[in-house]
Design an enzyme around this catalytic site. Sequence first.
Site, mmCIF file in Angstrom:
data_model
loop_
_atom_site.group_PDB
_atom_site.id
_atom_site.type_symbol
_atom_site.label_atom_id
_atom_site.label_comp_id
_atom_site.label_asym_id
_atom_site.label_seq_id
_atom_site.Cartn_x
_atom_site.Cartn_y
_atom_site.Cartn_z
ATOM 1 C CE LYS A 52 6.451 14.052 13.586
ATOM 2 N NZ LYS A 52 7.202 14.829 12.577
ATOM 3 C CB THR B 47 4.641 18.026 13.348
ATOM 4 O OG1 THR B 47 5.750 17.887 12.460
ATOM 5 C CG2 THR B 47 3.550 18.847 12.679
ATOM 6 C CG HIS C 292 -21.608 -14.309 3.228
ATOM 7 N ND1 HIS C 292 -22.710 -14.255 4.052
ATOM 8 C CD2 HIS C 292 -21.606 -13.133 2.534
ATOM 9 C CE1 HIS C 292 -23.347 -13.114 3.859
ATOM 10 N NE2 HIS C 292 -22.687 -12.414 2.959
#
Length: 298
Positions: A18, A63, A258
């Site tokens: 899960k 699950t 940058h």
Amino acid sequence: MATTSNQNVEFVRTGYGKNMVKVLHIRREGNHHHIIELIANVQLTLKTRKDYLTGDNSDIIPTDTVKNTVHALAKLKGIKSIESFALDICEHFLTAFNHVTRVKVNIDEVPWKRLEKNGVEHNHAFIHCPEALRFCEAEQYLSKTPVVHSGLKDMKVLKTTQTGFEGFLRDRFTTLTDAKDRFFCTSVYARWRYNTINVAFDAAWKAVKDTVIQKFAGPYDRGEYSPSVQKTLYDTQLLVLDRIPEVEEIEIIMPNQHYFVIDMTKIGLSNKDEVYLPLDNPSGNITGTVCRKPRARM
């Protein structure tokens, strides 16, 4: 069309579980409250693969049960740290079910910070403060010692001087010029592996975070010169291993984000390194992983 027989293939790995299980736990000490909010992904591996081979679901732990278990363990065990909670989840599934052979838990912590004013902490109010996101991973095989990683990500830092880049290789495609003084901005990702589970996880995580900031920034009154991102990255790793003996291996990624001086000559202005253009991409990407040599281990 030819078909592939199951006699000609084999499993490399299997797993299910899960993802995105969310929970917030409150620990109350009188009027003083502590919170940890987290998001967990839990994956299980079973002894048999009959669910894949024949569609037999009799060994599958749903699950939904996995999700409920995470919530129940938060109630029954509490959450001291995301690492200790990940270990609790591993231990539960490996001891409660005799057909689970492996558990892997990944947890992200939601960055709540207690409100504070003039050194006085608020009892129960917090602010979302994502200066660095904390995460962890715990993986354990049946009858084996768990392996724990901790990490931080999305920690964006910038300094406006005390960094350069010179003496690099040049070829016919090189246009970059030497820089004795430049911006240094990066979003730090660091992930480290412990050599034991007997760790003060909160203190260790804070120590790594503080070390990354220290090596990046240097002393507050004068900074510390960086000849390259690579050198700063490596020096940070060395200091982490020196300060935290429980850390066995550390990976750091520092993308070089940058900033370029904007040419204002066409509009009649002289820009003397005062106004910059931030560029999200393209960006350099510098990474390195180091570990202790065998003789240097605890």
